[in-house]
Design a protein around this motif. Structure first.
Motif, PDB file in Angstrom:
ATOM      1  N   SER A   1      96.192  39.573  25.648  1.00  0.00           N
ATOM      2  CA  SER A   1      96.352  38.185  25.210  1.00  0.00           C
ATOM      3  C   SER A   1      95.015  37.555  24.853  1.00  0.00           C
ATOM      4  CB  SER A   1      97.029  37.365  26.316  1.00  0.00           C
ATOM      5  OG  SER A   1      98.305  37.882  26.625  1.00  0.00           O
TER       6      SER A   1
ATOM      7  N   THR B   1     106.391  28.279  25.905  1.00  0.00           N
ATOM      8  CA  THR B   1     107.053  29.439  25.316  1.00  0.00           C
ATOM      9  C   THR B   1     108.440  29.107  24.771  1.00  0.00           C
ATOM     10  OG1 THR B   1     108.091  30.192  27.379  1.00  0.00           O
ATOM     11  CG2 THR B   1     105.847  30.925  26.951  1.00  0.00           C
ATOM     12  N   GLU B   2     108.923  27.904  25.033  1.00  0.00           N
ATOM     13  CA  GLU B   2     110.259  27.520  24.576  1.00  0.00           C
ATOM     14  C   GLU B   2     110.208  27.005  23.139  1.00  0.00           C
ATOM     15  OE1 GLU B   2     113.235  27.835  26.022  1.00  0.00           O
ATOM     16  OE2 GLU B   2     112.277  28.886  27.698  1.00  0.00           O
TER      17      GLU B   2
ATOM     18  N   ARG C   1     103.435  36.321  25.706  1.00  0.00           N
ATOM     19  CA  ARG C   1     104.134  35.171  25.107  1.00  0.00           C
ATOM     20  C   ARG C   1     103.509  33.854  25.567  1.00  0.00           C
ATOM     21  NH1 ARG C   1     108.864  36.623  26.690  1.00  0.00           N
ATOM     22  NH2 ARG C   1     109.256  37.882  24.816  1.00  0.00           N
ATOM     23  N   THR C   2     103.162  33.780  26.840  1.00  0.00           N
ATOM     24  CA  THR C   2     102.575  32.552  27.380  1.00  0.00           C
ATOM     25  C   THR C   2     101.123  32.391  26.955  1.00  0.00           C
ATOM     26  OG1 THR C   2     104.036  32.667  29.310  1.00  0.00           O
ATOM     27  CG2 THR C   2     102.070  31.289  29.498  1.00  0.00           C
TER      28      THR C   2
ATOM     29  N   LEU D   1     100.880  33.671  22.456  1.00  0.00           N
ATOM     30  CA  LEU D   1     101.773  32.977  21.533  1.00  0.00           C
ATOM     31  C   LEU D   1     101.907  31.497  21.875  1.00  0.00           C
ATOM     32  CD1 LEU D   1     104.569  35.661  21.009  1.00  0.00           C
ATOM     33  CD2 LEU D   1     102.431  35.303  19.753  1.00  0.00           C
ATOM     34  N   GLY D   2     101.853  31.162  23.166  1.00  0.00           N
ATOM     35  CA  GLY D   2     101.870  29.754  23.553  1.00  0.00           C
ATOM     36  C   GLY D   2     100.644  29.022  23.027  1.00  0.00           C
TER      37      GLY D   2
ATOM     38  N   ARG E   1     109.220  43.428  30.566  1.00  0.00           N
ATOM     39  CA  ARG E   1     109.527  42.000  30.477  1.00  0.00           C
ATOM     40  C   ARG E   1     108.366  41.151  30.991  1.00  0.00           C
ATOM     41  NH1 ARG E   1     110.902  40.234  35.490  1.00  0.00           N
ATOM     42  NH2 ARG E   1     111.175  41.875  37.061  1.00  0.00           N
TER      43      ARG E   1
ATOM     44  N   ASP F   1     105.480  41.347  28.344  1.00  0.00           N
ATOM     45  CA  ASP F   1     105.821  40.541  27.165  1.00  0.00           C
ATOM     46  C   ASP F   1     105.701  39.045  27.456  1.00  0.00           C
ATOM     47  OD1 ASP F   1     106.314  42.929  25.943  1.00  0.00           O
ATOM     48  OD2 ASP F   1     108.487  42.676  25.788  1.00  0.00           O
ATOM     49  N   GLN F   2     106.100  38.619  28.656  1.00  0.00           N
ATOM     50  CA  GLN F   2     106.055  37.192  28.968  1.00  0.00           C
ATOM     51  C   GLN F   2     104.620  36.692  29.153  1.00  0.00           C
ATOM     52  OE1 GLN F   2     108.507  35.202  28.699  1.00  0.00           O
ATOM     53  NE2 GLN F   2     107.670  33.308  29.547  1.00  0.00           N
TER      54      GLN F   2
END
Length: 309
Positions: free
Chosen positions: A152, A59-60, A106-107, A110-111, A99, A102-103
């Motif tokens: 996801s 995710t970074e 994101r993982t 989006l990851g 949060r 969303d994470q």
């Protein structure tokens, strides 16, 4: 010559089993995950082959680009890119912190998208390569209390199908999606929980090694989608053909088979940071035969009685 295989999410569960499976074939490995200490353990488990470990948080920003560059610096090529990294959260949608939701997205979505983007960039130059994503039967159906994970996996299903269409002009570049049902991994214990009850994989439960074999097989026999799980087809059929009945039954079944009786205080699990202590290949989910037979049956009976009366 052996292939160079990148495995993102190699520290636990399916990813760790996949790393071992590729090592048994003699492939050279680039193993990525958030936990440095656990990556060292996995490297030791794959000691018979050449292994590079790269601590990576998918995710970074630029992390996956840096991973690819490390793989190319070490081995000069990438032949297979496998993305298994995922986190999970339990809770009613309106009670799950934004949060956390969303994470997870994101993982898990989006990851994975980042992995596809980086892998294709290199495979376009090389003219060949295989991307393998780990989806879920929950990319085709839904289950209560898992909104972020389901969102996801549905998104991942759409991404995979779209990219497969775009790769029709590049037959030597393949994208495969492996969709398991319930799997005996630690992801359930590691999940964030705002529901008050621990989650668990509903029976029947497959081993992570079985999913890993399906992933490895995709390298030799690429397929658009592979399902791993005896009930996956039945669940998808019920969700599509009998949506009203499915919606009546899925809640009671989830509470009976997908949640344990153990209570738990609200926590973020491994959503934001790894928990190396909890990382392993298997999660130790051995089904209780009485619960297997009587729990879901009783839940279904109660739901039908409420529906009919």
């Amino acid at each position: 010559m052996s292939r160079v295989v990148v495995v993102v999410g190699a520290s636990s569960g399916i990813g760790r089993a996949t790393a071992r499976a590729f090592a048994e074939r003699g492939d050279r490995l680039v193993l990525a995950a958030r936990a440095t200490t656990t990556l060292a353990e996995v490297r030791a488990e794959c000691a018979d082959v050449d292994v590079l470990t790269v601590p990576t948080d998918a995710t970074e920003p630029n992390a996956l680009d840096d991973l690819a560059e490390a793989a190319l610096d070490r081995f000069g090529q990438i032949d297979v890119w496998v993305h298994t990294a995922a986190v999970m959260a339990y809770g009613r949608f309106d009670e799950l912190p934004e949060r956390v939701f969303d994470q997870v997205v994101r993982t898990d979505l989006l990851g994975a998208a980042g992995s596809v983007r980086v892998a294709l960039r290199h495979f376009r130059v090389a003219g060949a390569g295989t991307v393998i994503l780990t989806g879920s039967v929950l990319g085709h159906i839904t289950a209560p209390y898992m909104s972020a994970y389901v969102t996801s996996k549905w998104g991942l299903q759409g991404l995979a199908r779209t990219v497969q269409q775009e790769l029709r002009d590049s037959p030597e570049i393949r994208l495969c999606l492996v969709n398991p049902g319930s799997v005996d991994t630690p992801v359930y214990q590691q999940a964030a929980n705002y529901l008050g009850r621990f989650g668990r994989p509903p029976v029947p439960v497959a081993s992570p090694q079985r999913v890993a074999r399906a992933i490895v097989d995709c390298v030799d026999r690429p397929r658009r989608e592979v399902s791993v799980g005896r009930l996956n087809v039945l669940l998808r059929a019920g969700f599509t053909v009998l949506p009203g009945v499915y919606d009546v039954l899925v809640g009671p079944l989830m509470r009976a088979a997908g949640l344990s009786g153990r209570s738990v205080a609200a926590h973020d699990g491994s959503v934001f940071a790894p928990n190396p202590v909890g990382e392993a290949v298997r999660g130790g989910h051995l089904p209780d035969l009485r619960q297997l037979v009587f729990g879901p049956v009783g839940a279904v009976g109660a739901a039908l009685r409420r529906r009919l009366g």
